[in-house]
Design an enzyme around this catalytic site. Structure first.
Site, PDB file in Angstrom:
ATOM      1  N   THR A  96      30.823  49.979 -19.717  1.00  0.00           N
ATOM      2  CA  THR A  96      31.460  50.150 -18.494  1.00  0.00           C
ATOM      3  C   THR A  96      32.345  49.129 -18.101  1.00  0.00           C
ATOM      4  O   THR A  96      32.010  47.941 -17.761  1.00  0.00           O
ATOM      5  CB  THR A  96      30.295  50.398 -17.279  1.00  0.00           C
ATOM      6  OG1 THR A  96      29.366  51.674 -17.690  1.00  0.00           O
ATOM      7  CG2 THR A  96      31.134  50.846 -15.963  1.00  0.00           C
ATOM      8  N   LYS A 173      32.603  57.504 -14.988  1.00  0.00           N
ATOM      9  CA  LYS A 173      31.384  56.763 -15.043  1.00  0.00           C
ATOM     10  C   LYS A 173      31.431  55.702 -13.774  1.00  0.00           C
ATOM     11  O   LYS A 173      30.034  55.642 -13.161  1.00  0.00           O
ATOM     12  CB  LYS A 173      31.704  55.778 -16.268  1.00  0.00           C
ATOM     13  CG  LYS A 173      30.400  54.594 -16.454  1.00  0.00           C
ATOM     14  CD  LYS A 173      29.047  55.215 -16.452  1.00  0.00           C
ATOM     15  CE  LYS A 173      28.044  53.966 -16.952  1.00  0.00           C
ATOM     16  NZ  LYS A 173      26.771  54.549 -16.814  1.00  0.00           N
ATOM     17  N   LYS A 240      27.339  45.048 -10.531  1.00  0.00           N
ATOM     18  CA  LYS A 240      28.442  44.981 -11.537  1.00  0.00           C
ATOM     19  C   LYS A 240      29.368  46.349 -11.157  1.00  0.00           C
ATOM     20  O   LYS A 240      30.617  46.244 -11.212  1.00  0.00           O
ATOM     21  CB  LYS A 240      28.138  44.743 -12.894  1.00  0.00           C
ATOM     22  CG  LYS A 240      29.404  44.793 -13.717  1.00  0.00           C
ATOM     23  CD  LYS A 240      28.913  44.414 -14.989  1.00  0.00           C
ATOM     24  CE  LYS A 240      28.077  45.799 -15.661  1.00  0.00           C
ATOM     25  NZ  LYS A 240      28.934  46.827 -16.361  1.00  0.00           N
TER      26      LYS A 240
END
Length: 271
Positions: A96, A173, A240
């Site tokens: 990601t 995502k 994150k």
């Protein structure tokens, strides 16, 4: 399988995904910064290499599943990686990162005659082990057709094509992870309130996930929270990924009031 696949990144998710490839009959060349993490794969017949470029076969396919964009760029720009991949080579990036990072790396690959396919994973390590991953992917049509059998072998129970514009699958995502974190924190707050008022949280989860919210995230995370298990634990991944969504939204001048609040909650939980 005759094609030799390179695999770089053997963390909590990378290891079961790579194991699925071996179990499906693929031959792997594997690299991980911490070499000992490759031992289970070597025991299954994988070849361990000492440099990222050594995992790459010219004109072949290499998979990376790395922590963040910086780690991914370091691998791609490391000595010999792109040169070894060469014309007709395909790099499947499953971590990601920011969409702009994906687009930047796709352009670099194109300059070397190879193709970048983004295929980030939805699923925890246990989902990877049981081959219940969901994978959106983006890239050239020819490359996607070539890698689709690998994505299924890695554990993809569902593969979703988001076209040829690199960055799209990464945005999917980021959106998905943001909604997962939002759902997790909402359930934790709601079930805590219910329990403090004398209502069984597990009974609430059982009812709501059979009626209004019959979704895997509500089912699995709701059960974990009701059983006093923290779905995010001390992981830095939610923070994150929410940060990546915020940055992507800000670049598009899209408001982020909820992700700002989530970011603060996650930062507090980790401190």
């Amino acid at each position: 399988m005759s094609e030799k696949i390179g695999f770089i990144g053997l963390g909590n998710l990378g290891l079961p995904v790579a194991t699925n490839l071996i179990d499906a009959g693929y031959t792997l060349q594997v690299y991980n910064r911490t070499a000992s993490k490759a031992e289970p794969l070597v025991a299954k017949g994988a070849q361990q290499v000492t440099q990222p470029a050594d995992a790459v076969t010219t004109g072949g396919i290499v998979v990376t599943l790395l922590w963040d964009g910086a780690a991914l760029e370091n691998i791609v720009t490391s000595s010999g990686f792109l040169e070894q991949l060469g014309p007709n080579g395909i790099h499947i990036s499953m971590g990601t990162v920011l969409p702009e990072t994906a687009r930047k790396l796709a352009a670099i690959h194109e300059q070397h005659g190879s193709t970048y396919v983004e295929a980030p994973i939805f699923g925890r390590p246990e989902a990877a082990a049981t081959k219940k991953l969901w994978i959106p992917y983006t890239g050239s049509q020819q490359a996607k057709e070539r890698v689709q059998p690998l994505l299924k072998a890695m554990g993809g129970q569902g593969i979703f094509d988001f076209g040829e514009e690199v960055g799209a699958a990464t945005i999917v995502k980021l959106v998905g992870n943001f909604l997962i974190v939002s759902a997790g924190y909402s359930m934790r707050e709601a079930l805590s309130m219910a329990e403090k008022n004398g209502v069984d949280p597990q009974a609430i989860v059982d009812m709501l996930t059979q009626t209004l919210f019959p979704a895997p995230i509500y089912q699995s995370y709701g059960r974990m929270i009701a059983e006093k298990s923290e779905p995010f634990g001390e992981s830095e991944i939610p923070l994150k990924d929410v940060d990546l969504l915020k940055k992507t939204a800000q670049q598009a001048e899209s408001p982020t009031p909820i992700s700002n609040f989530l970011h603060d909650l996650l930062s507090t939980d980790l401190n």
